[in-house]
Design an enzyme around this catalytic site. Structure first.
Site, mmCIF file in Angstrom:
data_model
loop_
_atom_site.group_PDB
_atom_site.id
_atom_site.type_symbol
_atom_site.label_atom_id
_atom_site.label_comp_id
_atom_site.label_asym_id
_atom_site.label_seq_id
_atom_site.Cartn_x
_atom_site.Cartn_y
_atom_site.Cartn_z
ATOM 1 N N ASN A 83 0.833 -1.201 0.000
ATOM 2 C CA ASN A 83 0.000 0.000 0.000
ATOM 3 C C ASN A 83 0.873 1.259 0.000
ATOM 4 O OD1 ASN A 83 -1.944 1.940 0.291
ATOM 5 N ND2 ASN A 83 -2.950 1.014 2.038
ATOM 6 N N ASP A 84 1.631 1.436 1.065
ATOM 7 C CA ASP A 84 2.397 2.676 1.192
ATOM 8 C C ASP A 84 3.388 2.884 0.050
ATOM 9 O OD1 ASP A 84 1.083 3.193 3.569
ATOM 10 O OD2 ASP A 84 2.554 2.087 4.757
#
Lengths: 455, 107
Positions: free
Chosen positions: A381-382
């Protein structure tokens, strides 16, 4: 002064450690380097035992045996995904051991020189900080406690207060040589370690581990002064120095200055405030995604920790092979901090027999990302959050990312809409060219594999 | 005392020098390996316990020996496990095909 043969054995051991670190820095010699380090350690320990265990020989042997009985099974059985917290734990017990050594020596020799007492105070302080700090990082990574930065009310003030108390106590120990004060110093050090790591956010915890590792090295070096033992000084300093450099390298890989990581405390944890806005998410079915993948020319897989947790590496590799047989080009985009530590994802994929040549780094991928048909983000995600590039207010602003929003289509395989490890919202999830595929990474990949075969 | 300081300063430079160029892939194993090396505190723990005479000192010393041993053996074994995976791959182990013979090419 120890006899010459003891000194010589220590010298050989120290050389082994230098060569071990050197070996560990190059892929070809890494494993040999580690074995050499272990050999040096064995030599040093046997020497110390033969020469130094005048009393309590049997008890010492039993304690070593107990340590081996705990350490080896722990290290063997730990899952590859849990390696970072295991390293943190091993680091913590090392710090505790250093503090105990200095404390014990202090009790045995209550009134030594000022230098001896200063070294003792330093060892106890750094060792305690390293121990409690490592335990907190372990709890964070194990997700026993929240991975988000914990900001105590007046935490900064409290931290400064405890740090000052540590300094005062250390000075008092040096001046008075009082062992009660030394124990108080150890307790203050434990509190300092906790306060030091609490505000560090989940994604930054590995950096904190690396720094605490360097700390333990310094504690060991300081204990070398306490015992006037050159081997401890040399090895401890080696680890302290190399650990510091390594910490800086890791911070660089994340694109964030070290001070920011340690003291920035993600003050904008409330960056998720915008979630009340009405934003739509497009959820796709396995079949949709299978068609997208099956008829693509090039696919980029961006794996993250979610893939590792679900043990989906093998399923991902099989999917990639099936796609390749259809003539699709498949690459893996490995972010420097994918997984939980720099290099962690490479270890995990290597375990699943993914060919090395297919692993691409940021700089290999980003220039040509516009021509990638589908980016399959699996449990990451990040590292694909465009906020890191575009929004200066984002807590992860400045971290290099895969520009997957510039690819033709993006498929997110995630368990839920929960934000990533850093606790930061990701606008890409709501982007029109993004398709969400909810579910456990391994299950979804297996279904996807079956569906692609049918396409 | 100045001798020990000399050793310290030289060791700092050696430490900086040996890891100055290391690829991201090896960050985790390197950290783990360095972690094992500071387990050398085991030497110190053995030495102090070996000359301890009072019960409290012996107990603290033995605790230190135990913890340091966990650090040493755990550190080296974990590092080796990580590196083993890289090596198995470097040897060019053939990747097994995932097909079961009934693959359909629906073009």
């Amino acid at each position: 002064m120890s006899p010459t043969w003891v000194q010589l054995a220590y010298l050989v051991a120290a050389l082994c450690f230098v060569l071990a670190l050197k070996g560990l820095s190059t892929p070809r010699h890494a494993r040999a380097g580690n074995l050499l380090g272990a050999a040096g350690m064995a030599l040093a320990v046997v020497t110390a035992y033969v020469h130094g265990a005048v009393h309590n020989g049997l008890l010492i042997a039993l304690a070593v045996a107990a340590g081996v009985a705990v350490g080896i099974p722990a290290a063997r059985s730990v899952k590859m995904t849990a390696i970072p917290q295991m390293v943190a734990l091993f680091n913590g017990v090392g710090g505790a051991a250093a503090a105990l050594v200095a404390l014990t020596e202090f009790l045995a020799v209550p009134h030594g020189s000022v230098l001896f007492q200063a070294a003792t105070a330093l060892t106890v302080l750094i060792g305690s900080v390293s121990f409690s700090g490592s335990v907190v990082t372990f709890l964070k990574l194990q997700e026993v406690m929240t991975t988000r930065p914990v900001l105590l009310p007046a935490g900064r003030l409290l931290g400064i207060g405890v740090a000052v108390a540590c300094a005062v106590l250390a000075l008092a120990v040096v001046l008075t040589g009082n062992s009660v004060l030394l124990v108080l110093l150890a307790l203050a050090g434990l509190a300092l370690g906790v306060l030091f790591v609490l505000p560090v956010g989940g994604a930054d915890v590995p950096i904190a581990i690396s720094l605490l590792n360097a700390f333990t090295g310094l504690a060991v070096a300081a204990s070398g002064y306490v015992l006037a033992n050159t081997l401890l000084i040399v090895s401890g300093t080696l680890v302290g120095a190399s650990g510091t450099i390594l910490t800086r390298l890791m911070a660089q890989a994340m694109g964030r200055p070290l001070t920011n990581i340690l003291f920035g405390a993600f003050q904008t944890t409330a960056a998720t405030a915008r979630t009340d806005e009405q934003r739509t998410v497009r959820a796709g079915t396995v079949e949709d995604v299978a068609i997208m993948l099956g008829y693509a020319h090039s696919v980029l897989v961006v794996p993250g920790y979610g893939l590792a947790v679900a043990q989906g590496q093998h399923a991902a590799r099989e999917l990639a092979q099936v796609l390749e047989q259809r003539g699709v080009t498949v690459h893996y985009g490995i972010h420097p901090v994918a997984g939980r530590m720099p290099g962690h994802m490479n270890v995990l994929l290597a375990e699943a027999d993914v060919p090395y040549e297919h692993l691409k780094e940021l700089d290999d991928v980003n220039p040509g990302i516009g021509s990638v048909d589908v980016v399959l983000v699996v449990g990451a995600n990040d590292v694909v959050n465009p906020g890191a590039r575009d929004e200066p207010s984002s807590p992860i602003y400045g971290m290099p990312i895969f520009d997957v929003d510039r690819a033709r289509a993006v498929v997110f395989m995630k368990r839920s809409m929960r934000p990533g490890f850093a606790g930061v919202d990701n606008s890409l999830l709501y982007h029109p060219k993004t398709t969400m595929l909810f579910g456990d990474a391994k299950e979804s990949l297996t279904k996807l594999l079956a569906a692609v075969k049918q396409v | 005392m100045i001798d020990l300081l000399t050793i310290f300063v030289l060791a700092v430079f050696v430490g900086f020098e040996v890891v100055s160029k290391v690829s991201t892939i090896l960050h985790t194993p390197l950290m783990s390996g360095a972690n094992a090396i500071h387990g050398v505190i085991l030497v110190g723990a053995i030495l102090i316990t070996g000359r301890a005479e009072h019960a409290l000192e012996i107990a603290l010393g033995l605790a230190a020996v135990f913890l340091a041993t966990v650090n040493v053996v755990g550190g080296f074994v974990v590092t080796d496990r990580m590196l083993e995976m890289f090596k198995g791959h470097k040897a060019g182990k053939p990747v097994k095909s995932a097909t079961n013979g009934h693959r359909e090419v629906g073009e």
